[in-house]
Write an enzyme that holds these catalytic residues in place. Sequence first.
Site, PDB file in Angstrom:
ATOM      1  N   ASP A  20       0.829  -1.206   0.000  1.00 41.05           N
ATOM      2  CA  ASP A  20       0.000   0.000   0.000  1.00 41.05           C
ATOM      3  C   ASP A  20       0.868   1.263   0.000  1.00 41.05           C
ATOM      4  O   ASP A  20       1.970   1.267   0.547  1.00 41.05           O
ATOM      5  CB  ASP A  20      -0.899  -0.013   1.242  1.00 41.05           C
ATOM      6  N   SER A  65      -7.211  -5.846  -5.706  1.00 43.04           N
ATOM      7  CA  SER A  65      -8.337  -6.470  -5.000  1.00 43.04           C
ATOM      8  C   SER A  65      -9.597  -6.395  -5.856  1.00 43.04           C
ATOM      9  O   SER A  65      -9.689  -5.589  -6.790  1.00 43.04           O
ATOM     10  CB  SER A  65      -8.575  -5.757  -3.665  1.00 43.04           C
ATOM     11  N   ASP A  67     -12.210  -5.073  -5.027  1.00 40.84           N
ATOM     12  CA  ASP A  67     -12.771  -3.723  -4.861  1.00 40.84           C
ATOM     13  C   ASP A  67     -12.003  -2.670  -5.667  1.00 40.84           C
ATOM     14  O   ASP A  67     -12.506  -1.567  -5.890  1.00 40.84           O
ATOM     15  CB  ASP A  67     -12.764  -3.325  -3.375  1.00 40.84           C
ATOM     16  N   ASN A  68     -10.788  -3.002  -6.099  1.00 39.33           N
ATOM     17  CA  ASN A  68      -9.993  -2.021  -6.859  1.00 39.33           C
ATOM     18  C   ASN A  68     -10.584  -1.709  -8.247  1.00 39.33           C
ATOM     19  O   ASN A  68     -10.202  -0.727  -8.882  1.00 39.33           O
ATOM     20  CB  ASN A  68      -8.540  -2.484  -7.023  1.00 39.33           C
ATOM     21  N   TRP A  69     -11.544  -2.546  -8.705  1.00 40.90           N
ATOM     22  CA  TRP A  69     -12.200  -2.220  -9.985  1.00 40.90           C
ATOM     23  C   TRP A  69     -12.938  -0.894  -9.883  1.00 40.90           C
ATOM     24  O   TRP A  69     -13.259  -0.284 -10.904  1.00 40.90           O
ATOM     25  CB  TRP A  69     -13.202  -3.320 -10.365  1.00 40.90           C
ATOM     26  N   LEU A 193      -6.781  -5.447   7.176  1.00 40.49           N
ATOM     27  CA  LEU A 193      -6.481  -6.566   6.283  1.00 40.49           C
ATOM     28  C   LEU A 193      -7.064  -6.384   4.885  1.00 40.49           C
ATOM     29  O   LEU A 193      -6.634  -7.052   3.943  1.00 40.49           O
ATOM     30  CB  LEU A 193      -6.992  -7.881   6.882  1.00 40.49           C
ATOM     31  N   SER A 194      -8.062  -5.514   4.741  1.00 43.65           N
ATOM     32  CA  SER A 194      -8.631  -5.219   3.424  1.00 43.65           C
ATOM     33  C   SER A 194      -8.980  -6.474   2.625  1.00 43.65           C
ATOM     34  O   SER A 194      -8.640  -6.580   1.436  1.00 43.65           O
ATOM     35  CB  SER A 194      -7.677  -4.318   2.631  1.00 43.65           C
TER      36      SER A 194
END
Length: 250
Positions: A20, A65, A67-69, A193-194
Amino acid sequence: MPNTSISSRPAGVHVAIIMDGNGRWATARGRPRTAGHVVGARTARDIVEVAQRQGVGTLTLYAFSGDNWQRPRREVSGLMRLFRRTILAEQERCIQRGLRLSFIGRRDRLPRELLLTIESVEAATAHCATMHLRVALDYASRDTIVRAAERAAAEGGPLTRERFTALMGAADHSGSTVPDVDLLIRTGGEQRLSDFLLWECAYAELYFTRRMWPDFGEEDLAAAMEEFRARQRRFGAVDDDGEARKIRSA
Ligand code: FPP
């Protein structure tokens, strides 16, 4: 105590890293976020070599991840191109260094060229055994768990941790033995932890550093490994006399 035996684990520790801070690193220098990812990819390449020297058996890097979309389209497409470029550029070196490269996560949403590159490098490095480098792409731990649970429900029969672990491996392409994480490192200052390797991190030691990923270097990994080795890992157990027992050290 099914989860603590040494024999059920691959040789060497399993280190997982949430890389990150690329965006903030770039923004702080007046550069676009994608510039941070480019430097971050170089850091990843360097850290792989350092980890190999430091005796890491399995290294799992969180590159993208599920969610990164939701990031801006330009950043996402830039990342997809960067992943492919990096894999192609590193393939030969992986083979020379005996590095097995594989990918965990969903594959049905990746661009076709990236998917073909992934499949090709996995096949080309399948025989390599010095270190296993796993890259998490379009990865979401909770989705993996849900897919494994769906499969378990469809198949029926008694469910054990081992069987569920194998179903997880099928759900995210990890293979039949999903290794537990020994040390989880997160750079960039956040302490969460995402949705990364939630099942596999059940007894992982957590290490958070404020260092932004592009600046993370050999000494940083050495410091994390040193702290990890100094920690007492009890896996919930104590001796008969009540003393906490160091069951397994790195
Ligand atoms: C998180 O930082 C980083 C990413 C989403 C991308 C990580 C990808 C690489 C380092 C490339 C590695 C390539 C391979 C093939 C292993 P961020 O953008 O969320 O940073 P921020 O929190 O500062 O915004």
